[in-house]
Design a protein around this motif. Structure first.
Motif, short mmCIF file in Angstrom:
data_model
loop_
_atom_site.label_atom_id
_atom_site.label_comp_id
_atom_site.label_asym_id
_atom_site.label_seq_id
_atom_site.Cartn_x
_atom_site.Cartn_y
_atom_site.Cartn_z
N ASP A 50 42.77 40.65 36.43
CA ASP A 50 42.94 40.59 34.98
C ASP A 50 41.61 40.20 34.34
O ASP A 50 40.57 40.09 35.00
CB ASP A 50 44.05 39.62 34.58
CG ASP A 50 43.75 38.18 34.98
OD1 ASP A 50 42.65 37.93 35.54
OD2 ASP A 50 44.59 37.31 34.72
N HIS A 51 41.63 39.98 33.03
CA HIS A 51 40.41 39.71 32.29
C HIS A 51 39.76 38.39 32.72
O HIS A 51 38.52 38.28 32.75
CB HIS A 51 40.72 39.67 30.79
CG HIS A 51 39.51 39.58 29.93
ND1 HIS A 51 38.90 38.38 29.63
CD2 HIS A 51 38.76 40.54 29.32
CE1 HIS A 51 37.85 38.59 28.85
NE2 HIS A 51 37.74 39.88 28.66
N ILE A 52 40.57 37.38 33.07
CA ILE A 52 40.01 36.09 33.47
C ILE A 52 39.21 36.23 34.76
O ILE A 52 38.07 35.74 34.88
CB ILE A 52 41.14 35.05 33.64
CG1 ILE A 52 41.91 34.88 32.33
CG2 ILE A 52 40.56 33.72 34.10
CD1 ILE A 52 41.10 34.39 31.19
N GLY A 53 39.79 36.90 35.74
CA GLY A 53 39.07 37.11 37.00
C GLY A 53 37.84 37.95 36.82
O GLY A 53 36.77 37.66 37.41
N ALA A 54 37.93 39.02 36.02
CA ALA A 54 36.77 39.87 35.78
C ALA A 54 35.66 39.11 35.08
O ALA A 54 34.47 39.30 35.36
CB ALA A 54 37.20 41.10 34.96
N GLN A 55 36.02 38.21 34.16
CA GLN A 55 35.01 37.44 33.44
C GLN A 55 34.28 36.47 34.38
O GLN A 55 33.08 36.21 34.21
CB GLN A 55 35.67 36.66 32.29
CG GLN A 55 34.69 35.98 31.35
CD GLN A 55 33.86 36.98 30.57
OE1 GLN A 55 34.39 37.96 30.04
NE2 GLN A 55 32.56 36.75 30.49
#
Length: 381
Positions: free
Chosen positions: A70-75
Motif C-alpha cells: 500500500d501507500h505506506i509501505g511504498a513511501q
C-alpha cells in the motif's frame, strides 16, 4: 517467532562485488501494508534496516516478490531511495502505478517550495493591482446605479417597487429587534460609565449632554451601520452569489433583464431609505437605556432627561446623524452588491466573498464616519 505475512527484507551478496555495496541485492517479500507494518517490533526493525541501506546507489532492489503493497509501505521504500528511483529496480506491474503517483507528488511538493527572494514584491504588486481592479469595478457600479435611478425617475410606473418594498422589509423592519437590543445595552453601558466619572466632579447634570451628543451624532449611526453591514450586507452578497452559482444571473441576461435595475438599484434605494429610520430607532433605544441607567445610578428623573435633551443637543446633530445613516446605507448596499456579483460559481468563492464583503463594508463605514467627523468638526457644538 516469525509473524505470518510480515514484511521481510533479504540482502544477498554477490561474490563478484569488488567494492563495498557493489553486487548486493535487496529482495523484499511479504505484506507491506499498514496493518502488518504497525505490529509490535516490525516497524522499528524495518525502519532500521532501510536506514542502513539509504544512499547506497549501487544496490539492486527487487520488489516483485511482495504480496501486497500500500501507500505506506511504498513511501518507506521511496524515503530509503532518497526520493528518487534507484538505477536498478524490479517492480511488479501492479506496483508501477503506485510509485508513479508518489513520484509525481514528490515532484509537486519540491516545486511548491521554490520561492523567489522577491516574492514579497510580487505579492505587494498583486495586492495593489487587485485593489485598483476592485476600485475600477466599484466606480463602474456606482455609475450603473446612477443611470438606473435616472431611468427609474423618468419612468416610475415600470419601476421595481415590489423589490424596493421587499428589501426595505428585510433590511429595515427585520433589523429593528437586534438594533433595539444593542442600542439599549450600549446606552446603559455608556450612561453607567459616564455617571461613575461625573460623580467624582459633581457634574451629574452633564450626563444628558454627553449621552445625547455621543449617541445621536456618532454611536447611533455607526452602531446601526455595523449591524446592518453584518446582517443585511452579508445577506445581499450571499443572495447574489447563490444566483451566480445557480446561473440565475445568466438566465436574467438571456431574458434581457438588467441586473442593475432589478437587483442592485432596489437594494441601494431600500437601504438609503431604511438606514436613517434605523438610526432614529437606535438613537431612541440607546437614549432610553441611558435614561434608565441615569435613573438608577444618579437618580435623574426621566422628565428632567427629556427636558434637557433638546437644549443639550442642537438640531443640526440630528441632521448629521440622518445624513450619515443614508450614506452608510448606500455604501453598504454598493459594497455588498459589488462582491456578490464577483463571486464565482463555486461554494468556496461564495463563503470567501461573503466574508470579504462584510469586512469591507464595515471598514468603509468607519472610514466614511471619520470623513464626516473631519468635515463637520466645527458644526453642531
Amino acid at each position: 517467532m516469525q509473524i505470518e505475512n510480515a514484511p521481510i527484507l533479504t540482502i544477498q551478496h554477490s561474490e563478484t562485488g569488488s567494492s563495498p555495496g557493489a553486487g548486493q541485492s535487496v529482495i523484499a517479500s511479504g505484506v507491506w501494508q499498514v496493518h502488518t507494518l504497525s505490529r509490535r517490533g516490525v516497524l522499528k526493525g524495518i525502519t532500521r534496516t532501510l536506514a542502513a541501506l539509504k544512499h547506497k546507489d549501487t544496490l539492486d532492489w527487487d520488489l516483485s516478490g511482495i504480496e501486497r503493497l500500500d501507500h505506506i509501505g511504498a513511501q518507506m521504500f521511496w524515503n530509503a531511495w532518497g526520493k528518487k528511483r534507484p538505477s536498478k529496480l524490479t517492480l511488479d506491474p501492479r506496483q508501477e502505478e503506485l510509485f508513479n503517483r508518489i513520484e509525481k507528488a514528490s515532484g509537486l511538493s519540491l516545486a511548491r517550495h521554490r520561492t523567489s527572494p522577491l516574492h514579497w514584491i510580487i505579492v505587494l504588486g498583486a495586492g495593489i493591482l487587485n485593489f485598483f481592479e476592485h476600485l475600477k469595478a466599484f466606480i463602474g457600479l456606482i455609475g450603473l446605479v446612477v443611470q438606473d435611478i435616472g431611468r427609474f425617475i423618468r419612468n416610475p410606473r415600470t419601476g421595481p417597487w415590489r423589490e424596493i418594498s421587499a428589501n426595505i422589509y428585510h433590511s429595515g423592519f427585520q433589523a429593528l429587534g437586534i438594533t433595539a437590543l444593542v442600542g439599549f445595552l450600549i446606552g446603559v453601558v455608556l450612561s453607567y460609565l459616564s455617571a461613575q466619572q461625573l460623580k467624582m466632579f459633581g457634574g451629574d447634570i452633564y450626563l444628558v449632554n454627553i449621552l445625547g451628543m455621543s449617541v445621536i451624532r456618532e454611536l447611533g449611526p455607526l452602531l446601526a451601520a455595523i449591524l446592518v453591514a453584518g446582517r443585511s450586507g452579508s445577506s445581499i452578497t450571499a443572495q447574489l452569489g447563490v444566483m451566480r452559482v445557480t446561473e440565475e444571473l445568466d438566465a436574467m441576461l438571456v431574458m434581457g433583464v438588467s441586473h442593475g435595475y432589478r437587483l442592485i438599484m432596489p437594494k441601494v434605494v431600500a437601504l438609503a431609505i431604511s438606514m436613517p429610520l434605523l438610526v432614529v430607532w437606535t438613537d431612541a433605544m440607546a437614549l432610553i437605556g441611558g435614561m434608565v441607567s441615569a435613573k438608577v445610578e444618579l437618580g435623574l428623573a426621566a422628565r428632567y432627561f427629556l427636558q434637557e435633551l433638546p437644549e443639550a443637543v442642537p438640531v443640526v446633530n440630528y441632521n448629521i446623524g440622518l445624513l450619515k445613516g443614508a450614506t452608510f446605507g448606500i455604501l453598504i448596499a454598493l459594497v455588498a452588491c459589488h462582491f456578490g456579483l464577483r463571486i464565482k460559481p463555486n461554494t468556496e468563492s461564495l463563503g470567501r466573498g461573503t466574508t470579504t464583503s462584510v469586512v469591507t463594508a464595515i471598514t468603509v463605514v468607519i472610514v466614511a464616519d471619520a470623513v464626516y467627523a473631519i468635515i463637520f468638526s466645527g458644526v453642531g457644538f
